[in-house]
Design an enzyme around this catalytic site. Structure first.
Site, PDB file in Angstrom:
ATOM      1  N   ASP A 162       0.857  -1.172   0.000  1.00 15.97           N
ATOM      2  CA  ASP A 162       0.000   0.000   0.000  1.00 15.97           C
ATOM      3  C   ASP A 162       0.902   1.233   0.000  1.00 15.97           C
ATOM      4  O   ASP A 162       2.125   1.131   0.140  1.00 15.97           O
ATOM      5  CB  ASP A 162      -0.947  -0.005   1.196  1.00 15.97           C
ATOM      6  CG  ASP A 162      -2.249   0.724   0.896  1.00 15.97           C
ATOM      7  OD1 ASP A 162      -2.245   1.609   0.012  1.00 15.97           O
ATOM      8  OD2 ASP A 162      -3.259   0.425   1.535  1.00 15.97           O
ATOM      9  N   TRP A 163       0.297   2.385  -0.140  1.00 10.84           N
ATOM     10  CA  TRP A 163       1.053   3.620  -0.361  1.00 10.84           C
ATOM     11  C   TRP A 163       2.085   3.855   0.757  1.00 10.84           C
ATOM     12  O   TRP A 163       1.731   4.160   1.892  1.00 10.84           O
ATOM     13  CB  TRP A 163       0.093   4.798  -0.431  1.00 10.84           C
ATOM     14  CG  TRP A 163       0.717   6.095  -0.864  1.00 10.84           C
ATOM     15  CD1 TRP A 163       1.691   6.807  -0.235  1.00 10.84           C
ATOM     16  CD2 TRP A 163       0.394   6.828  -2.041  1.00 10.84           C
ATOM     17  NE1 TRP A 163       1.994   7.933  -0.926  1.00 10.84           N
ATOM     18  CE2 TRP A 163       1.212   7.982  -2.042  1.00 10.84           C
ATOM     19  CE3 TRP A 163      -0.504   6.643  -3.083  1.00 10.84           C
ATOM     20  CZ2 TRP A 163       1.151   8.947  -3.063  1.00 10.84           C
ATOM     21  CZ3 TRP A 163      -0.566   7.605  -4.086  1.00 10.84           C
ATOM     22  CH2 TRP A 163       0.252   8.732  -4.069  1.00 10.84           C
TER      23      TRP A 163
END
Length: 743
Positions: free
Chosen positions: A280-281
């Protein structure tokens, strides 16, 4: 004919195998030509400088790095023009390896569908798959190869803002929806021009964050993980999901991004997942903030070792992985495995044959202008609406109503109807593209109906200056529609709320308008279950509209006036107060269960609040009534290799056609581990005309009776079961017992 069909299937299978062997050979040949820097480049993902869904990495060298083959993927690059421009940069690299373009296409692209949680309320798997199909067609026509959806996290805590992005609290329903969404996004096969790669997220248990806070820790037993939180991921994998995304949370003390157990042991080991995993980011770098990794280099080591293939926006691999390989701490085989997984998808998408095949202006114009997409969005929106209350048959409204007052802060809004996680295209004027609730009502009523409007108040804040106008307008009307709720951006990522009540003074507005004595219909716009006890107890009709997307206004008007009979059922339990959270229908019993709502003396109960929810899982009303009768079981004793055929009669005993979601629940009465008080094990959505009856059939088999025991074995145990069929988890119409015998 059967022999011909069998032969044809065999030839298709052989062709697919040969094709995959050809792709694998191409991948291996390319891998041999790549430098360590180019390999690591394939594991590196950057965002564009706009449309960010996280903190943008300021890097003025992005374009030069793409030319040097040091970037494998980009996200938030919108439109055929810009995807082509970035792909042209990649074609200047030494090996000309094309970029992947990813985007958060969560509930539509140009045509916005209802929030995923709202879609889940439809319990209509075919419609949900169709919504993902439309999104894939529009996104792929705009140069997108890959969507970061579906989110399949189970959540029992409506304080968590990201409940809007999933399918609710139930594992069975969530698994069915996960499968449907993957099929919708990926279509017939990867490489078709109307297909995008699905990315199943967030692996795993992200929806169980402590206190409902985003990015927070998760602590749970392995049995809870396997039984409740992992099944939707497995269902998505079984549907052929191309990619997975790991989650921000730690699970039992280990960040998911660096969790060997989740990614190596379960996903790539036990489940044999052949796609790739993206972080994820920035989640690789965030392992430093977790206190798990000393620095970015150690974070890179933990992530690649655990099985995280692509680094989204943390630059951990970009600046540290080569050194880790040189030091001998990370095997080049781990890097090659990650690169191989990514390259394989690029070949499957056909990007090596034509890097620009998804960046076609003419196709984009045709697909994005398809009026059938809006029709599909409107139908999905209608199916997503849940009728919570309807006293005195207040709804549907008559089209002959002379004067209607439409009041509230949501009435004339346009863009907000898209909800959170909507893709915003710079060329679209959303005040013209999205149908407001006001416009929807105007489109519906005849010339003889007068519409009056007052805003009343803002969504939040304590200003009541608009109340007087709202009351004056209400007094002139035959019926009042009040549109209230939370702002569209009060639910979503980083939108956890400790207070689930209707924000601001909106419920005070409801009280003021209801004091006029006029019949009042309340629309509640939200991305999560909210608390609105006074409104629920006093308004004649309450309609939960969620955030419905591009066609919101038309869909709501169709329901209000009976052109569509609402059929939605809640995919999450609605609490009476936040103090009940987490609250969910399939809880365990206790040694001292409360026998009724009034029992509080030394039983598991609140002394100041009922245990029951305000609205239970699976609940939703209709403009007609359904009767359940004539339950039959083919047997009341079975062995593991046998099945029970269950049948009953469902009748529409009302005056209009409607759809009912008939729900089958089971209870394992005794076991080696405590089992839930009931569990959803099947459902059917059935449409019946007024006066029509239909025999509905379910099958009980070994799979529906299985569970994880204390050794984490997926198994059955002989014993007694209760079968329940009803309109919701709290409205059981038919019951019967049966026994599973020892083999």
């Amino acid at each position: 004919m059967k022999k011909i069909t069998t032969f044809a299937l065999l030839m298709v299978s052989l062709f697919a195998t040969a094709q995959q062997q050809t792709i694998d050979q191409k991948v291996n040949d390319l891998l041999k030509k790549m430098t360590i820097e180019e390999k690591i480049g394939q594991l590196n993902q950057y965002t564009g400088d706009n449309q960010a869904t996280g903190p943008i990495t300021i890097n003025p060298n992005k374009q030069s790095e793409i030319k040097a083959g040091l970037v494998g993927s980009m996200l938030n690059i919108i439109g055929t023009k810009y995807t082509r421009q970035y792909q042209e940069l990649a074609m200047q690299s030494r090996l000309k390896i094309p970029l992947l373009f990813g985007q958060d296409v969560i509930h539509g692209y140009k045509t916005t569908f209802p929030l995923p949680l709202a879609e889940a309320a439809s319990w209509d798997l075919q419609a949900i798959e169709q919504g993902a199909r439309v999104a894939a067609e529009e996104a792929s026509a705009s140069g997108i190869h890959w969507t970061f959806a579906p989110m399949v996290d189970i959540s029992r805590d409506p304080r968590w803002g990201r409940v809007m992005e999933g399918a609710g609290e139930d594992t069975y329903l969530g698994s069915k929806i996960a499968y449907a969404r993957v099929k919708g996004f990926q279509g017939n096969k990867l490489g078709d021009l109307n297909s995008v790669m699905a990315c199943v997220k967030h692996f795993a248990a992200y929806g169980a964050g402590v206190g409902g806070r985003d990015y927070n820790s998760v602590d749970m037993s392995e049995r809870m993980l396997w039984e409740t939180y992992l099944p939707p991921f497995k269902a998505a994998l079984d549907a052929g999901a191309a990619t997975f995304m790991n989650s921000f949370n730690d699970l039992n003390g280990i960040p998911a991004t660096g969790n060997v157990h989740l990614q190596r042991d379960i996903l790539k080991g036990k489940w044999n997942f052949q796609g790739f995993v993206v972080s994820d980011w920035g989640s690789i770098g965030e392992m430093v903030a977790h206190g798990y990794s000393k620095d970015l280099k150690e974070a890179a080591y933990s992530a690649i070792t655990a099985g995280s293939d692509m680094d989204m926006e943390s630059n951990a691999y970009r600046y540290n992985l080569a050194e880790l390989v040189k030091e001998g701490r990370v095997s080049i085989d781990l890097v090659d495995d990650a690169v191989r997984r990514i390259l394989r998808k690029k070949f499957e998408l056909g990007l090596f044959d034509d890097p620009y095949r998804y960046s076609n202006d003419k196709r984009a114009e045709k697909v994005l202008g398809n009026p059938e997409n809006r029709k599909a969005a409107r139908e999905m929106a209608e199916k997503s609406i849940v009728l919570l209350k309807n006293e005195n048959q207040t709804l549907p409204l008559s089209k002959d109503t002379k004067t209607i007052a439409f009041i509230g802060p949501m009435v004339k809004e346009y863009k907000v109807n898209m909800g959170f996680w909507a893709v915003e295209l710079p060329e679209v004027n959303y005040d013209k593209w999205v149908v407001s609730q006001w416009d929807g009502l105007q489109n519906k009523v005849g010339k003889n109906t007068k519409l009056l409007y007052a805003k009343g108040c803002e969504v939040d804040g304590d200003n009541k200056d608009g109340f007087a106008e709202a009351v004056a307008v209400a007094k002139q009307a035959d019926v009042v529609i009040l549109s209230i709720g939370e702002r569209h951006n009060m639910s979503g990522e980083a939108k956890s709320r400790s207070d689930l009540h209707i924000p601001g003074v909106q419920e005070d507005l409801v009280k003021a308008v209801m004091a006029t004595g006029k019949p009042v219909v309340v629309l509640i716009n939200a991305g999560r279950p909210l608390v609105f006890n006074w409104t629920a107890d006093n308004a004649l009709a309450v309609v939960y509209t969620w955030w419905l997307g591009t066609e919101a206004g038309n869909a709501i008007a169709n329901v209000l006036f009976g052109d569509y009979n609402p059929s939605g059922k809640l995919p999450m339990t609605f609490p009476r107060e936040v103090g009940q959270v987490p609250i969910y229908y399939n809880h365990f019993s206790t040694g001292r269960p409360a026998k009724d709502e009034n029992a509080t003396n030394y039983v598991s109960a609140y002394i100041d609040l009922k245990n029951s929810p305000k609205f239970p899982f699976g609940y939703g009303l209709s403009y007609t009534k359904f009767n359940y009768s004539d339950l039959k079981l083919s047997s009341t004793k079975i062995k593991n290799n046998e099945t029970i055929k269950v049948s009953f009669t469902l009748s529409n005993v009302g005056k209009v056609a409607g759809e009912e979601v008939a729900q089958l629940y089971l209870k394992d009465k005794f076991g080696s581990v405590v089992r839930p008080v009931l569990e959803l094990r099947d459902f059917q959505k059935v449409k019946l005309n007024a006066g029509e009856s239909k025999t509905i059939e379910f099958t009980i088999d070994k799979e529906k009776l299985s569970f994880y025991n204390n050794k984490l074995e997926w198994t059955t145990e002989p014993g007694d079961f209760e079968l329940m069929i009803g309109s919701s988890s709290a409205d059981i119409k038919l019951r019967s017992d049966f026994e599973l015998l020892a083999n």
